[in-house]
Write a protein that holds these residues in place. Structure first.
Motif, short mmCIF file in Angstrom:
data_model
loop_
_atom_site.label_atom_id
_atom_site.label_comp_id
_atom_site.label_asym_id
_atom_site.label_seq_id
_atom_site.Cartn_x
_atom_site.Cartn_y
_atom_site.Cartn_z
N LEU A 1 -12.81 -8.47 -18.60
CA LEU A 1 -12.65 -8.33 -17.25
C LEU A 1 -10.99 -8.19 -17.17
CD1 LEU A 1 -15.66 -10.44 -15.80
CD2 LEU A 1 -15.31 -8.07 -15.79
N PHE A 2 -10.56 -9.20 -17.94
CA PHE A 2 -8.82 -9.27 -17.86
C PHE A 2 -8.46 -7.98 -18.05
CE2 PHE A 2 -5.43 -12.57 -18.02
CZ PHE A 2 -5.85 -13.19 -17.03
N GLU A 3 -8.80 -7.38 -19.28
CA GLU A 3 -8.26 -6.29 -19.86
C GLU A 3 -8.75 -5.13 -18.93
OE1 GLU A 3 -6.10 -5.53 -22.10
OE2 GLU A 3 -6.16 -7.87 -22.85
N VAL A 4 -9.71 -4.95 -18.23
CA VAL A 4 -10.08 -4.01 -17.44
C VAL A 4 -9.55 -4.10 -16.16
CG1 VAL A 4 -12.08 -2.99 -15.78
CG2 VAL A 4 -12.59 -3.47 -18.46
N ALA A 5 -9.30 -5.09 -15.59
CA ALA A 5 -8.61 -5.29 -14.38
C ALA A 5 -6.97 -5.00 -14.43
CB ALA A 5 -8.53 -6.74 -13.92
N LEU A 6 -6.52 -5.60 -15.60
CA LEU A 6 -5.05 -5.01 -15.77
C LEU A 6 -4.82 -3.48 -15.89
CD1 LEU A 6 -2.30 -5.67 -16.85
CD2 LEU A 6 -2.99 -5.67 -19.06
N THR A 7 -5.77 -2.84 -16.50
CA THR A 7 -5.72 -1.21 -16.62
C THR A 7 -6.00 -0.72 -15.21
OG1 THR A 7 -6.55 -0.96 -18.96
CG2 THR A 7 -6.85 0.81 -17.77
N LEU A 8 -6.74 -1.12 -14.39
CA LEU A 8 -6.97 -0.53 -13.20
C LEU A 8 -5.95 -0.86 -12.12
CD1 LEU A 8 -10.92 -0.98 -12.67
CD2 LEU A 8 -9.71 0.90 -13.12
N ILE B 1 -13.68 -2.90 -10.54
CA ILE B 1 -13.50 -3.79 -12.04
C ILE B 1 -15.02 -3.92 -12.41
CG2 ILE B 1 -12.98 -5.81 -12.73
CD1 ILE B 1 -10.64 -6.21 -10.71
N ALA B 2 -15.77 -4.27 -11.65
CA ALA B 2 -17.18 -4.39 -12.22
C ALA B 2 -17.79 -2.91 -12.81
CB ALA B 2 -18.26 -4.87 -11.10
N GLU B 3 -17.47 -1.91 -12.34
CA GLU B 3 -18.21 -0.79 -12.73
C GLU B 3 -17.33 -0.36 -14.04
OE1 GLU B 3 -18.55 4.06 -11.25
OE2 GLU B 3 -17.75 2.66 -10.19
N ALA B 4 -15.89 -0.39 -14.21
CA ALA B 4 -15.43 0.03 -15.22
C ALA B 4 -15.83 -0.82 -16.52
CB ALA B 4 -13.80 -0.10 -14.99
N ALA B 5 -16.16 -2.36 -16.09
CA ALA B 5 -16.39 -3.11 -17.18
C ALA B 5 -18.09 -3.01 -17.40
CB ALA B 5 -16.30 -4.72 -16.67
N GLY B 6 -18.61 -2.26 -16.80
CA GLY B 6 -20.09 -2.17 -16.89
C GLY B 6 -21.04 -3.21 -16.57
N VAL B 7 -20.51 -4.13 -15.75
CA VAL B 7 -21.11 -5.19 -15.23
C VAL B 7 -21.52 -5.20 -13.68
CG1 VAL B 7 -20.35 -6.65 -17.25
CG2 VAL B 7 -19.04 -6.46 -14.87
N THR B 8 -22.21 -6.14 -13.11
CA THR B 8 -22.53 -6.37 -11.58
C THR B 8 -21.24 -7.01 -11.13
OG1 THR B 8 -23.48 -8.42 -11.91
CG2 THR B 8 -25.00 -6.38 -12.03
N LYS B 9 -21.06 -6.69 -9.82
CA LYS B 9 -19.92 -7.26 -9.22
C LYS B 9 -20.12 -8.97 -8.88
CE LYS B 9 -18.85 -6.87 -4.58
NZ LYS B 9 -18.46 -6.23 -3.58
N PRO B 10 -21.27 -9.49 -8.94
CA PRO B 10 -21.59 -10.98 -8.77
C PRO B 10 -21.12 -11.61 -10.10
CG PRO B 10 -23.37 -9.96 -7.75
CD PRO B 10 -22.60 -8.80 -8.37
N LEU B 11 -21.44 -10.98 -11.27
CA LEU B 11 -20.66 -11.52 -12.40
C LEU B 11 -19.27 -11.53 -12.52
CD1 LEU B 11 -22.18 -10.68 -15.94
CD2 LEU B 11 -19.73 -10.81 -15.64
N VAL B 12 -18.65 -10.58 -11.97
CA VAL B 12 -16.97 -10.47 -11.97
C VAL B 12 -16.76 -11.97 -11.12
CG1 VAL B 12 -14.86 -9.63 -11.10
CG2 VAL B 12 -16.88 -7.99 -12.10
N TYR B 13 -17.45 -12.13 -9.93
CA TYR B 13 -17.02 -13.28 -9.27
C TYR B 13 -17.32 -14.64 -9.85
CZ TYR B 13 -15.82 -10.81 -5.23
OH TYR B 13 -14.94 -9.97 -4.12
N GLN B 14 -18.36 -14.53 -10.93
CA GLN B 14 -18.48 -15.81 -11.86
C GLN B 14 -17.42 -16.31 -12.45
OE1 GLN B 14 -22.19 -15.61 -14.29
NE2 GLN B 14 -23.35 -14.72 -12.30
N HIS B 15 -16.43 -15.51 -12.71
CA HIS B 15 -15.26 -15.67 -13.61
C HIS B 15 -14.30 -15.80 -12.77
CE1 HIS B 15 -17.39 -15.01 -17.66
NE2 HIS B 15 -17.85 -14.21 -16.93
#
Length: 240
Positions: A34-41, A55-69
């Motif tokens: 998620l760090f690397e994906v966010a940096l790129t975006l 960020i969630a879409e580019a990482a292939g995960v759900t937004k709630p999972l991003v908020y877990q981190h």
């Protein structure tokens, strides 16, 4: 950390690489992804235009999972800046530790800075790109990065100066490097993808940058030019 030009010149981050055997990523591995994906975006589109949904879409995960981190986009951005500043300071301190004298300290310090820049163009765009956020808290975070770098440079200025004078000069050196970085990033942004400038450096800042080949040569040239200017001033500094 790697970098990508801001403002439509970059590429969409590749799909996340699955863990071996189809297993889910560990929490640490997911956070790094998620760090690397966010940096790129952030580097491509700027802080304001990038959303947690992106960020969630580019990482292939759900937004709630991003908020877990990460509690928020702001918290993620601030942590990126903090991690990068530590990497930058570590690189400068490590490079200058082997210097045999003040002149070589200046040269090696600039070399470490610009090698990191060409190898981590996305991270530098995060800090100094034209789409860096105009935000009080985030601006303060950038000033903390600059202060951290200046504090690392301060002990390298050995001219018998009082601490306040020495720290002032350290900030001046940081300003030189930052200004050169902004110029380099803007020139890269304006160059067509795959072009070669008059110094033989490829343009268009690819997804990784990479301090090898022409980029390594460009970093060395930038470092030598700035080191010459800085040393010409520092060697004539006298106690006030």
């Amino acid at each position: 950390m790697t970098t990508e030009p801001a403002g439509g010149r970059g590429t969409t981050p590749p799909p996340p690489t699955p863990a071996p055997g189809g297993r889910r990523l560990t929490a640490d591995a997911r956070r790094r992804q998620l760090f690397e994906v966010a940096l790129t975006l952030f580097a491509e589109h700027g802080y304001l235009a990038t959303t947690m949904d992106d960020i969630a879409e580019a990482a292939g995960v759900t937004k709630p999972l991003v908020y877990q981190h990460f509690d928020s986009k702001r918290a993620l951005y601030l942590e990126l800046m903090d991690v990068f500043s530590r990497e930058l300071v570590t690189g400068i301190v490590k490079a200058t530790a082997s210097a045999e004298g003040p002149r070589q300290q200046v040269e090696l310090g600039f070399a470490a800075y610009f090698e990191l820049m060409v190898d981590n163009e996305q991270a530098f765009r995060l800090l100094y790109g034209r789409d860096a956020p105009d935000d009080t808290e985030l601006g303060e975070a950038l000033r903390r990065v600059e202060e951290t770098i200046a504090q690392a440079i301060d002990p390298l200025i050995d001219a018998g100066l009082d601490p306040e004078h020495r720290l002032l000069l350290a900030h001046a050196v940081v300003g030189m490097a930052e200004g050169a970085s902004r110029h380099w990033l803007e020139v890269r942004r304006q160059q067509p993808e795959g072009s070669v400038d008059s110094d033989g450096a490829s343009g268009g800042g690819g997804a990784g940058g990479g301090a090898d080949g022409v980029d390594a040569g460009e970093a060395a040239t930038l470092a030598a030019q700035l080191a010459d200017l800085a040393w010409a001033g520092l060697r004539h500094v006298h106690r006030m």
